[in-house]
Motif scaffolding. Structure first.
Motif, PDB file in Angstrom:
ATOM      1  N   ALA A  18     106.633  40.009  83.164  1.00 60.06           N
ATOM      2  CA  ALA A  18     106.099  38.845  83.877  1.00 60.06           C
ATOM      3  C   ALA A  18     106.303  38.205  82.870  1.00 60.06           C
ATOM      4  CB  ALA A  18     105.210  39.532  84.668  1.00 60.06           C
ATOM      5  N   VAL A  19     107.143  36.532  84.044  1.00 57.45           N
ATOM      6  CA  VAL A  19     107.427  35.333  83.503  1.00 57.45           C
ATOM      7  C   VAL A  19     106.277  34.541  84.856  1.00 57.45           C
ATOM      8  CG1 VAL A  19     108.608  33.678  82.213  1.00 57.45           C
ATOM      9  CG2 VAL A  19     109.270  35.811  82.144  1.00 57.45           C
ATOM     10  N   VAL A  20     105.132  33.707  84.391  1.00 59.54           N
ATOM     11  CA  VAL A  20     105.048  33.244  85.926  1.00 59.54           C
ATOM     12  C   VAL A  20     104.742  31.974  85.844  1.00 59.54           C
ATOM     13  CG1 VAL A  20     103.614  32.913  87.496  1.00 59.54           C
ATOM     14  CG2 VAL A  20     104.121  35.666  86.355  1.00 59.54           C
ATOM     15  N   GLU A  21     105.639  30.982  86.115  1.00 61.49           N
ATOM     16  CA  GLU A  21     105.018  29.397  86.095  1.00 61.49           C
ATOM     17  C   GLU A  21     103.757  29.270  86.453  1.00 61.49           C
ATOM     18  OE1 GLU A  21     107.554  26.615  87.419  1.00 61.49           O
ATOM     19  OE2 GLU A  21     109.377  27.455  86.430  1.00 61.49           O
ATOM     20  N   ILE A  22     102.950  27.857  85.954  1.00 56.93           N
ATOM     21  CA  ILE A  22     101.702  27.370  86.225  1.00 56.93           C
ATOM     22  C   ILE A  22     101.859  26.184  86.533  1.00 56.93           C
ATOM     23  CG2 ILE A  22      99.092  27.476  85.876  1.00 56.93           C
ATOM     24  CD1 ILE A  22      99.958  30.296  85.622  1.00 56.93           C
ATOM     25  N   HIS A  23     100.604  25.993  87.368  1.00 58.52           N
ATOM     26  CA  HIS A  23     100.695  24.338  88.176  1.00 58.52           C
ATOM     27  C   HIS A  23      99.620  23.833  88.224  1.00 58.52           C
ATOM     28  CE1 HIS A  23     105.530  24.233  88.525  1.00 58.52           C
ATOM     29  NE2 HIS A  23     105.235  25.652  89.189  1.00 58.52           N
ATOM     30  N   SER A  24      98.639  24.295  88.113  1.00 60.31           N
ATOM     31  CA  SER A  24      97.401  24.220  88.454  1.00 60.31           C
ATOM     32  C   SER A  24      96.136  25.000  87.511  1.00 60.31           C
ATOM     33  CB  SER A  24      96.572  24.183  89.641  1.00 60.31           C
ATOM     34  OG  SER A  24      96.707  25.518  90.275  1.00 60.31           O
ATOM     35  N   LYS A  25      94.812  24.435  87.373  1.00 63.29           N
ATOM     36  CA  LYS A  25      94.066  25.272  86.276  1.00 63.29           C
ATOM     37  C   LYS A  25      93.395  26.362  87.595  1.00 63.29           C
ATOM     38  CE  LYS A  25      92.768  20.328  85.162  1.00 63.29           C
ATOM     39  NZ  LYS A  25      92.067  19.591  85.258  1.00 63.29           N
ATOM     40  N   GLU A  26      93.333  26.086  88.564  1.00 64.71           N
ATOM     41  CA  GLU A  26      92.404  27.218  89.913  1.00 64.71           C
ATOM     42  C   GLU A  26      93.824  28.761  89.351  1.00 64.71           C
ATOM     43  OE1 GLU A  26      93.522  23.904  90.395  1.00 64.71           O
ATOM     44  OE2 GLU A  26      91.415  23.340  90.715  1.00 64.71           O
ATOM     45  N   GLN A  27      95.462  28.030  89.590  1.00 62.30           N
ATOM     46  CA  GLN A  27      96.288  29.252  89.270  1.00 62.30           C
ATOM     47  C   GLN A  27      96.143  30.130  88.365  1.00 62.30           C
ATOM     48  OE1 GLN A  27     100.124  27.786  89.849  1.00 62.30           O
ATOM     49  NE2 GLN A  27     101.293  29.507  89.945  1.00 62.30           N
ATOM     50  N   LEU A  43     102.413  29.826  77.110  1.00 65.73           N
ATOM     51  CA  LEU A  43     103.716  29.030  77.196  1.00 65.73           C
ATOM     52  C   LEU A  43     103.919  27.638  77.091  1.00 65.73           C
ATOM     53  CD1 LEU A  43     107.506  30.735  75.877  1.00 65.73           C
ATOM     54  CD2 LEU A  43     105.072  30.310  74.503  1.00 65.73           C
ATOM     55  N   GLY A  44     104.802  26.106  76.674  1.00 61.51           N
ATOM     56  CA  GLY A  44     104.775  25.398  77.398  1.00 61.51           C
ATOM     57  C   GLY A  44     106.638  25.612  77.006  1.00 61.51           C
ATOM     58  N   GLN A  45     107.256  24.735  76.498  1.00 62.06           N
ATOM     59  CA  GLN A  45     109.093  24.512  76.011  1.00 62.06           C
ATOM     60  C   GLN A  45     108.901  25.963  74.801  1.00 62.06           C
ATOM     61  OE1 GLN A  45     110.645  22.919  78.187  1.00 62.06           O
ATOM     62  NE2 GLN A  45     108.779  21.930  79.272  1.00 62.06           N
ATOM     63  N   GLY A  46     108.234  26.809  74.342  1.00 65.15           N
ATOM     64  CA  GLY A  46     108.664  27.565  73.640  1.00 65.15           C
ATOM     65  C   GLY A  46     109.341  27.420  72.045  1.00 65.15           C
ATOM     66  N   SER A  47     109.162  26.928  71.724  1.00 65.80           N
ATOM     67  CA  SER A  47     110.308  25.731  70.782  1.00 65.80           C
ATOM     68  C   SER A  47     109.157  25.626  69.216  1.00 65.80           C
ATOM     69  CB  SER A  47     109.893  23.848  70.613  1.00 65.80           C
ATOM     70  OG  SER A  47     109.171  23.405  71.111  1.00 65.80           O
ATOM     71  N   ASN A  48     107.761  26.615  68.897  1.00 66.46           N
ATOM     72  CA  ASN A  48     107.776  26.399  67.594  1.00 66.46           C
ATOM     73  C   ASN A  48     107.674  28.197  67.476  1.00 66.46           C
ATOM     74  OD1 ASN A  48     107.271  25.256  65.852  1.00 66.46           O
ATOM     75  ND2 ASN A  48     104.718  25.285  65.897  1.00 66.46           N
ATOM     76  N   ASN A  62     103.228  26.888  81.162  1.00 67.74           N
ATOM     77  CA  ASN A  62     102.715  25.239  81.518  1.00 67.74           C
ATOM     78  C   ASN A  62     103.315  24.727  82.318  1.00 67.74           C
ATOM     79  OD1 ASN A  62     101.249  23.479  82.167  1.00 67.74           O
ATOM     80  ND2 ASN A  62     100.558  23.239  79.653  1.00 67.74           N
ATOM     81  N   ARG A  63     103.443  24.316  83.817  1.00 68.94           N
ATOM     82  CA  ARG A  63     103.976  23.417  84.292  1.00 68.94           C
ATOM     83  C   ARG A  63     103.052  22.222  85.022  1.00 68.94           C
ATOM     84  NH1 ARG A  63     106.714  25.035  81.040  1.00 68.94           N
ATOM     85  NH2 ARG A  63     109.005  26.287  80.880  1.00 68.94           N
ATOM     86  N   GLY A  82      98.969  18.718  80.635  1.00 63.82           N
ATOM     87  CA  GLY A  82      99.852  19.820  79.742  1.00 63.82           C
ATOM     88  C   GLY A  82     100.992  19.715  80.087  1.00 63.82           C
ATOM     89  N   GLY A  83     101.918  20.331  81.441  1.00 63.15           N
ATOM     90  CA  GLY A  83     102.957  20.930  81.066  1.00 63.15           C
ATOM     91  C   GLY A  83     103.848  19.518  81.671  1.00 63.15           C
ATOM     92  N   GLU A  84     103.440  18.440  81.600  1.00 64.61           N
ATOM     93  CA  GLU A  84     104.652  17.594  80.899  1.00 64.61           C
ATOM     94  C   GLU A  84     105.043  17.226  79.794  1.00 64.61           C
ATOM     95  OE1 GLU A  84     105.236  14.760  83.238  1.00 64.61           O
ATOM     96  OE2 GLU A  84     103.869  14.637  84.837  1.00 64.61           O
ATOM     97  N   ASN A  85     106.542  17.232  79.861  1.00 63.71           N
ATOM     98  CA  ASN A  85     107.755  16.918  79.011  1.00 63.71           C
ATOM     99  C   ASN A  85     107.144  15.734  77.966  1.00 63.71           C
ATOM    100  OD1 ASN A  85     109.894  15.933  77.643  1.00 63.71           O
ATOM    101  ND2 ASN A  85     110.741  18.240  77.818  1.00 63.71           N
TER     102      ASN A  85
END
Ligand code: FAD
Ligand code: EPU
Length: 345
Positions: A18-27, A43-48, A62-63, A82-85
């Motif tokens: 599963a791949v799920v976007e997270i928008h809040s600490k509660e979620q 994961l953030g942007q998966g760049s490392n 993390n969004r 944390g999800g800010e670019n």
């Protein structure tokens, strides 16, 4: 199974359950509990990261968005979810006149991932501007601190070269939810690295540094949208003064960066380059021609190609210079993170 290809910059053909976007600490807390019986990865942007195979669990992206600003006479203070670019944040700060991040332009990833390896480039590291890191302890219900937010000071984060507490005891169930940055109004440019040294320190603006850093990075580093990669694949090795002097006898032009404790940081890209490996390919993986420290996915690479290439590069450098390279990139198998150095030894 959903594909992970769009969610990591190596863009390898791997899947997750599963791949799920997270928008809040509660979620985040809720999903962490919901998926507790299977491997979980934030994961953030998966760049490392390098996925070695399909991930046998859920990947949470993390969004969490939002930036707050306040200031006093001497500083701008930013609280960034944390999800800010990261690069968008740097660009916004340059536009607002909040200076201090410009050397860190164009580093891919999320703001919340920046403390993990204390991101650094062109003479500046995150630790130079970090005020605090906010973390959420997600460990199971038996842990009394479960769900508690903690604010770690920069000193508590134990930042080092590509290192922090988030790679050690704060690794497995602590999620970075936000970071706090403190940017001095009495701004001093950092111009010691590479072509920045040609800029006039008495007149230079943060915008000029930002532009120069972006231009240099675009000329050297492959755009992940064109060729999948995770930036520097290896860390620059730090050796003793004794070992450095031995190498310098045989290679008088070897680039070297003396460290405060007397050790010497070498340039892994130079070592790999000197082994004649630029452009070297195994399957769909190759050593980048402009920057030997970057391994790329030529389009059809399998995880095993990247691993075989990394092993070959490490072996060649070890044989020629007696220096053991350590991956900067984090490796994941079906169940979670594995020891990356062991995987290519
Ligand atoms: P991810 O790759 O998504 O995650 C990295 C690790 O952190 C994983 O183990 C993940 O599980 C964990 N993680 C992610 N988010 C959280 C969280 N909120 N809480 C806890 N754990 C978490 N790095 C530099 O330092 N300097 C550079 O100049 C640089 N240049 C690069 C250039 C390119 C082209 C690329 C592709 C990468 C480069 N990097 C550089 C590496 C990378 O950009 C940084 O490591 C970045 O901080 C990773 O962010 P991310 O969101 O993609 O993290
Ligand atoms: N070099 C070569 N050949 C190469 C690559 C480099 O000879 O193919 C030489 C360069 O000429 C220079 C030295 O090696 O003398 C260092 O090269 P560069 O300035 O390109 O930096 P780097 O050490 O390869 C590090 C970081 C980068 C960061 C840059 C700029 C590490 C592991 N990498 O690269 O970070 O952007 O400095 O500060 O510390 C990353 O971590 O993913 C990353 C890209």
């Amino acid at each position: 199974m959903p594909s992970l290809q769009p969610f990591h910059t190596f863009a390898l053909p791997v899947n997750a359950k599963a791949v799920v976007e997270i928008h809040s600490k509660e979620q985040l807390q809720q999903l962490w509990n919901e998926y507790a019986d299977q491997p979980l990865l934030l994961l953030g942007q998966g760049s490392n990261v390098l996925f070695l195979e399909d991930f046998n669990g859920a990947v949470l992206l993390n969004r969490m968005q939002g930036i707050q600003h306040r200031e006093d006479q001497d500083f701008h203070y930013l609280h960034i979810n944390g999800g800010e670019n990261w690069h968008k944040l740097v660009t916004w700060c340059v536009e607002q006149g909040y200076h201090g991040l410009e050397n860190l332009a164009l580093i891919p990833g999320c703001a919340g991932s920046a403390p993990i390896q204390n991101i650094g480039a062109y003479g500046v590291e995150l630790q130079d501007v970090c005020d605090y890191v906010e973390v959420l302890n997600l460990k199971g219900n038996t842990d009394s601190k479960c769900g508690i937010l903690e604010k770690l000071t920069a000193a508590q984060c134990q930042f080092g070269y590509r290192d922090s507490i988030f790679k050690r005891q704060y690794r497995d169930h602590y999620v970075i939810t936000a970071i706090g940055l403190k940017l001095a109004k009495n701004w001093q440019p950092h111009l010691q690295y590479g072509s920045l040294a040609y800029l006039d320190s008495s007149q230079v603006t943060a915008r000029q540094i930002y532009d120069e850093v972006c231009a240099v990075r675009r000329s050297k580093l492959p755009d992940p949208a064109q060729f999948g990669n995770a930036g520097s694949f290896f860390k620059n090795p730090v050796v003793s003064q004794h070992d450095y002097l031995k190498l310098k006898t045989d290679y008088p032009n070897i680039p070297a960066f003396p460290q405060a404790d007397g050790s010497v940081k070498l340039a892994a890209g130079w070592l790999i380059d000197k082994c004649g490996l630029k452009g070297y390919q195994i399957g769909g993986a190759a050593v980048h021609r402009q920057q030997a420290l970057v391994l790329i996915n030529r389009g059809d690479a399998k995880p095993q190609d990247i691993v075989a290439l990394a092993r070959h590069v490490r072996q060649q450098v070890l044989e020629k210079f007696d220096v053991a390279l350590q991956p900067e990139v984090r490796f994941f198998d079906a169940n979670g993170e594995i020891d990356s150095e062991q995987a290519i030894s």
